[in-house]
Design a protein around this motif. Structure first.
Motif, PDB file in Angstrom:
ATOM      1  N   GLY A 119     -48.889  74.276 -38.496  1.00  0.00           N
ATOM      2  CA  GLY A 119     -48.700  73.596 -39.771  1.00  0.00           C
ATOM      3  C   GLY A 119     -49.367  72.236 -39.834  1.00  0.00           C
ATOM      4  N   ILE A 120     -50.466  72.079 -39.099  1.00  0.00           N
ATOM      5  CA  ILE A 120     -51.187  70.802 -39.082  1.00  0.00           C
ATOM      6  C   ILE A 120     -52.115  70.750 -40.291  1.00  0.00           C
ATOM      7  N   PRO A 121     -51.961  69.749 -41.152  1.00  0.00           N
ATOM      8  CA  PRO A 121     -52.754  69.687 -42.386  1.00  0.00           C
ATOM      9  C   PRO A 121     -54.193  69.260 -42.132  1.00  0.00           C
ATOM     10  N   PRO A 122     -55.073  69.504 -43.092  1.00  0.00           N
ATOM     11  CA  PRO A 122     -56.458  69.029 -42.973  1.00  0.00           C
ATOM     12  C   PRO A 122     -56.508  67.518 -43.099  1.00  0.00           C
ATOM     13  N   PRO A 123     -57.636  66.894 -42.736  1.00  0.00           N
ATOM     14  CA  PRO A 123     -57.748  65.435 -42.814  1.00  0.00           C
ATOM     15  C   PRO A 123     -57.745  64.927 -44.250  1.00  0.00           C
ATOM     16  N   GLY A 124     -57.670  63.593 -44.393  1.00  0.00           N
ATOM     17  CA  GLY A 124     -57.455  62.938 -45.675  1.00  0.00           C
ATOM     18  C   GLY A 124     -58.335  63.356 -46.831  1.00  0.00           C
ATOM     19  N   ILE A 125     -59.637  63.461 -46.617  1.00  0.00           N
ATOM     20  CA  ILE A 125     -60.551  63.808 -47.705  1.00  0.00           C
ATOM     21  C   ILE A 125     -60.150  65.141 -48.327  1.00  0.00           C
ATOM     22  N   GLN A 126     -59.678  66.061 -47.493  1.00  0.00           N
ATOM     23  CA  GLN A 126     -59.317  67.392 -47.975  1.00  0.00           C
ATOM     24  C   GLN A 126     -58.002  67.390 -48.751  1.00  0.00           C
ATOM     25  N   PRO A 165     -55.904  64.691 -23.619  1.00  0.00           N
ATOM     26  CA  PRO A 165     -55.679  65.718 -24.640  1.00  0.00           C
ATOM     27  C   PRO A 165     -54.457  66.579 -24.313  1.00  0.00           C
ATOM     28  N   ARG A 166     -53.848  67.128 -25.349  1.00  0.00           N
ATOM     29  CA  ARG A 166     -52.638  67.943 -25.187  1.00  0.00           C
ATOM     30  C   ARG A 166     -53.019  69.399 -24.885  1.00  0.00           C
ATOM     31  N   CYS A 167     -53.594  69.614 -23.727  1.00  0.00           N
ATOM     32  CA  CYS A 167     -54.080  70.947 -23.362  1.00  0.00           C
ATOM     33  C   CYS A 167     -52.946  71.968 -23.264  1.00  0.00           C
ATOM     34  N   SER A 168     -51.730  71.509 -22.971  1.00  0.00           N
ATOM     35  CA  SER A 168     -50.597  72.434 -22.866  1.00  0.00           C
ATOM     36  C   SER A 168     -50.240  73.046 -24.215  1.00  0.00           C
ATOM     37  N   SER A 186     -58.924  67.620 -37.637  1.00  0.00           N
ATOM     38  CA  SER A 186     -57.475  67.818 -37.497  1.00  0.00           C
ATOM     39  C   SER A 186     -57.101  68.131 -36.052  1.00  0.00           C
ATOM     40  N   PHE A 187     -57.893  68.964 -35.409  1.00  0.00           N
ATOM     41  CA  PHE A 187     -57.670  69.328 -34.008  1.00  0.00           C
ATOM     42  C   PHE A 187     -57.816  68.102 -33.109  1.00  0.00           C
ATOM     43  N   GLY A 188     -58.836  67.292 -33.378  1.00  0.00           N
ATOM     44  CA  GLY A 188     -59.098  66.111 -32.558  1.00  0.00           C
ATOM     45  C   GLY A 188     -58.099  64.996 -32.755  1.00  0.00           C
ATOM     46  N   GLN A 189     -57.480  64.938 -33.926  1.00  0.00           N
ATOM     47  CA  GLN A 189     -56.489  63.898 -34.202  1.00  0.00           C
ATOM     48  C   GLN A 189     -55.114  64.228 -33.630  1.00  0.00           C
ATOM     49  N   THR A 190     -54.858  65.511 -33.383  1.00  0.00           N
ATOM     50  CA  THR A 190     -53.502  65.918 -33.015  1.00  0.00           C
ATOM     51  C   THR A 190     -53.374  66.569 -31.639  1.00  0.00           C
ATOM     52  N   ILE A 191     -54.377  67.308 -31.202  1.00  0.00           N
ATOM     53  CA  ILE A 191     -54.271  68.056 -29.943  1.00  0.00           C
ATOM     54  C   ILE A 191     -55.388  67.693 -28.963  1.00  0.00           C
ATOM     55  N   CYS A 192     -56.630  67.849 -29.383  1.00  0.00           N
ATOM     56  CA  CYS A 192     -57.769  67.578 -28.492  1.00  0.00           C
ATOM     57  C   CYS A 192     -58.135  66.097 -28.576  1.00  0.00           C
ATOM     58  N   LEU A 193     -57.205  65.259 -28.117  1.00  0.00           N
ATOM     59  CA  LEU A 193     -57.323  63.808 -28.248  1.00  0.00           C
ATOM     60  C   LEU A 193     -58.439  63.250 -27.359  1.00  0.00           C
ATOM     61  N   PRO A 194     -58.939  62.056 -27.687  1.00  0.00           N
ATOM     62  CA  PRO A 194     -60.007  61.458 -26.870  1.00  0.00           C
ATOM     63  C   PRO A 194     -59.578  61.242 -25.422  1.00  0.00           C
ATOM     64  N   LEU A 195     -58.374  60.692 -25.241  1.00  0.00           N
ATOM     65  CA  LEU A 195     -57.828  60.457 -23.909  1.00  0.00           C
ATOM     66  C   LEU A 195     -56.572  61.306 -23.736  1.00  0.00           C
TER      67      LEU A 195
END
Length: 213
Positions: A16-23, A194-197, A183-192
């Motif tokens: 249920g992760i929404p798209p980024p702001g522009i969308q 990442p929430r790989c689990s 959306s993936f990069g902001q919530t799961i595949c983070l820069p530092l």
């Protein structure tokens, strides 16, 4: 790349992760508002950009309104976006140029868009894709990081990533790349760290990842 993109899209839907702001602003298909919101989004969190965009659209619904507005008033409207004074000046300049050069209609080609002040490759391609509906990739820091992490490309900056991905991503998927990976990069595949689990990708080499959760 294509397989991972589809799997990420499914993962975001399940969580249920929404798209980024522009969308989520309801401005897809409106080139001018996509351009203005993208300029406001630089170095600014999505909620701040969204609120500032809505204030701007309400107070200045067209280029003529922006061109007539005092720069100080424009600053007050878009505050507290990052670099709000610089962005107010840039938006005023763009309004005047588009009115004088193209009679108020944004061009739908990349070269003239890139000639506008404050408009780089990311902003221009987002206007073409989200604004005009063209099958164009948009690469920002999230897309650049994830594409390299997956091993789809080996590049040093977002612009180089754009040119490499443009060769391998099918036209039918180009418009999905940015909203899905942002959306993936902001919530799961983070820069530092990442929430790989939480990630369900079947294949990810995790290039450059030294620590994950």
């Amino acid at each position: 790349m294509e397989k991972n993109l589809r799997e990420v899209e499914t993962l975001l839907e399940k969580k249920g992760i929404p798209p980024p702001g522009i969308q989520t602003l309801g401005i897809v298909g409106d080139p001018l508002r996509v351009l203005l919101s993208t300029i406001l989004s630089l170095r600014t969190r999505d909620p701040v950009m969204e609120a500032a965009s809505l204030r701007l659209f309400s107070r200045a619904p067209d280029l003529e309104s922006i061109a007539l507005m005092e720069e100080e008033e424009l600053e007050r409207i878009i505050y507290p976006v990052g670099f709000y004074r610089t962005k107010a000046k840039t938006i005023k300049q763009i309004a005047k140029i588009v009115l004088e050069k193209w009679k108020g209609s944004l061009p739908s080609e990349i070269s003239p868009l890139l000639s506008l002040p404050g408009v780089g490759l990311k902003t221009a391609t987002l206007v073409l894709g989200a604004g005009f509906g063209k099958s164009v990739l948009t690469v920002d820091t999230h897309v650049h990081r994830i594409a390299n992490r997956w091993g789809a490309v080996k590049t040093k900056d977002a612009d180089a990533t754009y040119w490499e991905l443009d060769k391998i991503v099918p036209n039918t998927l180009k418009l999905k790349v940015n909203p899905v990976l942002v959306s993936f990069g902001q919530t799961i595949c983070l820069p530092l760290s990442p929430r790989c689990s939480e990630c369900t990708l079947s294949q990810c080499p995790k290039i450059g990842v030294t620590h994950s959760r």
